[in-house]
Design an enzyme around this catalytic site. Structure first.
Site, PDB file in Angstrom:
ATOM      1  CB  CYS A  67      -0.909  -0.017   1.226  1.00  0.00           C
ATOM      2  SG  CYS A  67      -1.837   1.516   1.457  1.00  0.00           S
ATOM      3  CG  PHE A  69      -2.396   5.883  -0.188  1.00  0.00           C
ATOM      4  CD1 PHE A  69      -2.426   7.215  -0.571  1.00  0.00           C
ATOM      5  CD2 PHE A  69      -2.857   4.934  -1.086  1.00  0.00           C
ATOM      6  CE1 PHE A  69      -2.897   7.590  -1.819  1.00  0.00           C
ATOM      7  CE2 PHE A  69      -3.332   5.294  -2.336  1.00  0.00           C
ATOM      8  CZ  PHE A  69      -3.350   6.623  -2.707  1.00  0.00           C
ATOM      9  CB  CYS A  70       0.418   1.733   4.312  1.00  0.00           C
ATOM     10  SG  CYS A  70      -1.333   1.293   4.282  1.00  0.00           S
ATOM     11  CG  ASN A  71       4.866   1.250   1.809  1.00  0.00           C
ATOM     12  OD1 ASN A  71       4.876   0.583   2.834  1.00  0.00           O
ATOM     13  ND2 ASN A  71       4.777   0.701   0.609  1.00  0.00           N
TER      14      ASN A  71
END
Length: 195
Positions: A67, A69-71
């Site tokens: 992901c 956005f998570c990273n």
């Protein structure tokens, strides 16, 4: 006939209530944070109580190494770790991904804070962020090379809502960010303001 209609209406009401309880929903600010304990990327057991002993705890639920956005969120937290540590804040990230994929997350984000693999989904369940991924999304993810059943430690096609909680040293939630749109994340500036 009337009793049959009443029975059907009652059954529908009950089913709706049960399904509504299963939906993810943010824990309330001011409520007691559920305790948790799990292994981090180094194989050490990390608990909420251990982290609380050092200062307020920022708990991040993220979807997985795949992901972006998570990273980005985890990388921003890592880059801002000195600012967060000045306020004695402890950062911990929790994901359904298995330990091998947690290492992929670390490779992408350089995260030095604990990242926990929620192997049985119990932490995500207690924090009410867990949801079952629909078949269309599972297929779309498989098309880009992400098989949730293989990536997740539980072998379930589940994900967390990307939520963030700040928990004070008394175990009380003082800030909650909960948005089912996985693109939305709180800024580090916001977290610093809320500490």
């Amino acid at each position: 006939m009337k009793s049959g209609i009443v029975w059907v209406v009652g059954l529908l009401f009950w089913a709706n209530a049960v399904l509504a309880q299963a939906d993810p929903a943010a824990l309330a600010v001011g409520s007691k944070a559920p305790s948790f304990s799990a292994k981090d990327q180094h194989g050490r057991t990390v608990s909420l109580e251990q982290l609380q002993a050092k200062g307020p705890v920022i708990v991040i639920f993220y979807r997985g190494y795949w992901c972006p956005f998570c990273n980005r969120q985890l990388k921003q937290l890592q880059d801002s770790l000195p600012l967060l540590k000045k306020r004695n804040a402890q950062v911990v990230a929790i994901s359904p991904e298995s330990a091998i994929y947690v290492n992929n997350t670390i490779d992408k984000t350089e995260a030095s804070f604990p990242i926990l693999s929620d192997v049985d989904n119990s932490i995500m369940q207690r924090y009410k962020v867990l949801y079952d991924v629909d078949a269309n999304t599972v297929s779309r993810l498989k098309a880009i090379g992400v098989d949730l059943n293989a990536v997740n430690a539980s072998n379930d096609a589940v994900l967390p809502v990307p939520a963030v909680y700040i928990i004070n040293q008394k175990g009380i939630i003082t800030y909650a960010f909960f948005d089912s749109n996985y693109r939305n994340r709180p800024s580090v500036k916001t977290l610093l303001e809320k500490l």
